[in-house]
Design an enzyme around this catalytic site. Structure first.
Site, PDB file in Angstrom:
ATOM      1  N   PRO A  18       0.846  -1.138   0.077  1.00  0.00           N
ATOM      2  CA  PRO A  18       0.142   0.025   0.213  1.00  0.00           C
ATOM      3  C   PRO A  18       0.884   1.203   0.197  1.00  0.00           C
ATOM      4  O   PRO A  18       1.763   1.390   0.795  1.00  0.00           O
ATOM      5  CB  PRO A  18      -1.016  -0.226   1.303  1.00  0.00           C
ATOM      6  CG  PRO A  18       0.136  -0.985   2.125  1.00  0.00           C
ATOM      7  CD  PRO A  18       0.785  -1.917   1.347  1.00  0.00           C
ATOM      8  N   MET A  19       0.682   2.152  -1.081  1.00  0.00           N
ATOM      9  CA  MET A  19       1.550   3.496  -1.214  1.00  0.00           C
ATOM     10  C   MET A  19       0.723   4.657  -1.315  1.00  0.00           C
ATOM     11  O   MET A  19      -0.044   4.522  -2.238  1.00  0.00           O
ATOM     12  CB  MET A  19       2.620   3.041  -2.162  1.00  0.00           C
ATOM     13  CG  MET A  19       3.278   2.289  -1.775  1.00  0.00           C
ATOM     14  SD  MET A  19       4.687   1.952  -3.270  1.00  0.00           S
ATOM     15  CE  MET A  19       3.918   0.765  -4.461  1.00  0.00           C
ATOM     16  N   CYS A 101       3.261   3.474   9.364  1.00  0.00           N
ATOM     17  CA  CYS A 101       3.565   4.578   8.790  1.00  0.00           C
ATOM     18  C   CYS A 101       3.984   5.500   9.879  1.00  0.00           C
ATOM     19  O   CYS A 101       3.371   5.590  10.971  1.00  0.00           O
ATOM     20  CB  CYS A 101       2.175   5.007   8.390  1.00  0.00           C
ATOM     21  SG  CYS A 101       2.368   6.469   7.397  1.00  0.00           S
ATOM     22  N   GLY A 213      10.387  -4.103   2.390  1.00  0.00           N
ATOM     23  CA  GLY A 213      11.177  -3.174   2.644  1.00  0.00           C
ATOM     24  C   GLY A 213      12.443  -3.327   1.640  1.00  0.00           C
ATOM     25  O   GLY A 213      13.183  -4.170   1.894  1.00  0.00           O
ATOM     26  N   GLY A 234       7.439  -2.397  -3.055  1.00  0.00           N
ATOM     27  CA  GLY A 234       6.977  -1.179  -2.921  1.00  0.00           C
ATOM     28  C   GLY A 234       7.215  -0.363  -3.991  1.00  0.00           C
ATOM     29  O   GLY A 234       6.860  -0.479  -5.108  1.00  0.00           O
TER      30      GLY A 234
END
Length: 332
Positions: A18-19, A101, A213, A234
């Site tokens: 999710p970005m 986050c 990551g 990501g």
């Protein structure tokens, strides 16, 4: 305790993180064309916005996106439970709670990475979410916050949430620094420790663990599969989206398609959106990296960047950009 349903293991192997400002529905439809087997995630949406806001905008999803997860932000169990129920009713296949986050906004709201310091609050929230919906409830977290580098703190956080019924964890394998670093720096500066995710899987083999990551290429992604259920990409998936296609074919089989073939398969969706009044720029911004590192890639990006915002811009612009990439052979 009600246990959250398990997710089929093959659906966890490849996923796109999710970005914020990136993984909207237009982006996810494109990524689905590239990677038919990937698990996709929405941008983080605060639970309060889901309950009280414009759901048609916030929860927009195309039927072709499945399996797709809704990521929620928040720290109030009752509100998160309401939002989880609504998300499931809107058709999402998973509800994921953000515990990673580090932005100032989430710190002010006491959610995101701050929740790493409140495992019982997370457990209460997860238990309420599981009770409120029938789809899997999962957690995305860091290894810790700031200078907390104690394994026992991390595994204690996980165990507390497991006690609430969660069995699937996406581990962004670095700490979140809540002071002194921007969100961008938080994705780059704190050192990666994939070994903690691997150790979690070894010591808690009943859990489903996905590592996230810093995964930049197919070799790195593939190496993780020897230790955990899956690799979540990501920025690499967004900036070099053809990597998703290459991984999907490598891990699941099928024929490797060219970038142009994949892009033209996106045309029917784009034209439906244009007919609904969506501006081309909102769609093509997700395509800019498709030819990254390829002959004509810079020209492709330039044509779309400069033309998509103009009134009346349509698929013709995309074809014009594609022509500039087809003058020379491309690497697979």
């Amino acid at each position: 305790m009600i246990a959250s349903p398990a997710i089929p293991t093959e659906q966890l192997r490849l996923s796109v993180a999710p970005m914020m400002d990136w993984t909207d529905s237009h982006c996810r439809v494109f990524h689905r064309l590239l990677a038919p087997h990937a698990r996709l995630y929405s941008e983080m949406v605060h639970a309060n916005a889901v309950v009280l806001g414009d759901r048609a905008r916030l929860l927009a999803m195309d039927p072709g996106e499945h399996p797709v997860a809704l990521q929620l932000g928040g720290s109030e169990p009752a509100l998160l439970a309401q939002a989880a129920r609504i998300g499931a009713e809107w058709g999402y296949d998973e509800i994921n709670l953000n515990c990673g986050c580090p932005s100032d906004r989430v710190q002010a709201g006491r959610f995101g990475a701050c929740l790493m310091r409140e495992p019982q609050r997370v457990a209460d929230s997860v238990a309420a979410m599981i009770a409120a919906c029938s789809v899997p409830v999962t957690v995305k977290c860091r290894l810790g916050v700031d200078d907390d580098h104690e394994w026992q703190h991390f595994v204690g956080f996980i165990d507390t949430i497991v006690g609430a019924g969660c069995q699937t964890f996406v581990v962004h394998a670095r700490n979140a620094w809540l002071k002194g670093l921007s969100p961008k720096e938080n994705r780059e500066v704190p050192p990666l420790r994939y070994d903690w995710a691997y150790r979690l899987k070894r010591e808690r083999p009943q859990l489903q663990v996905i590592v996230n990551g810093g995964i930049a290429d197919a070799e790195e992604a593939s190496a993780h599969l020897a230790h955990v259920e899956g690799a979540m990409l990501g920025r690499a998936a967004y900036h070099t989206p053809y990597l998703l296609h290459a991984l999907d074919v490598r891990w699941f089989g099928g024929e490797l398609q060219s970038r142009a073939e994949l892009l033209r398969a996106y045309r029917p969706y784009v034209e439906v959106q244009l007919a609904r009044g969506v501006s081309l720029k909102h769609i093509t911004r997700h395509l800019l990296g498709l030819f990254a590192g390829q002959p004509g890639g810079r020209a492709f990006r330039q044509v779309l960047s400069e033309g998509a915002h103009k009134p009346g811009a349509d698929w013709t612009l995309v074809e014009h950009a594609l022509v500039l990439t087809e003058r020379e052979p491309h690497s697979p």
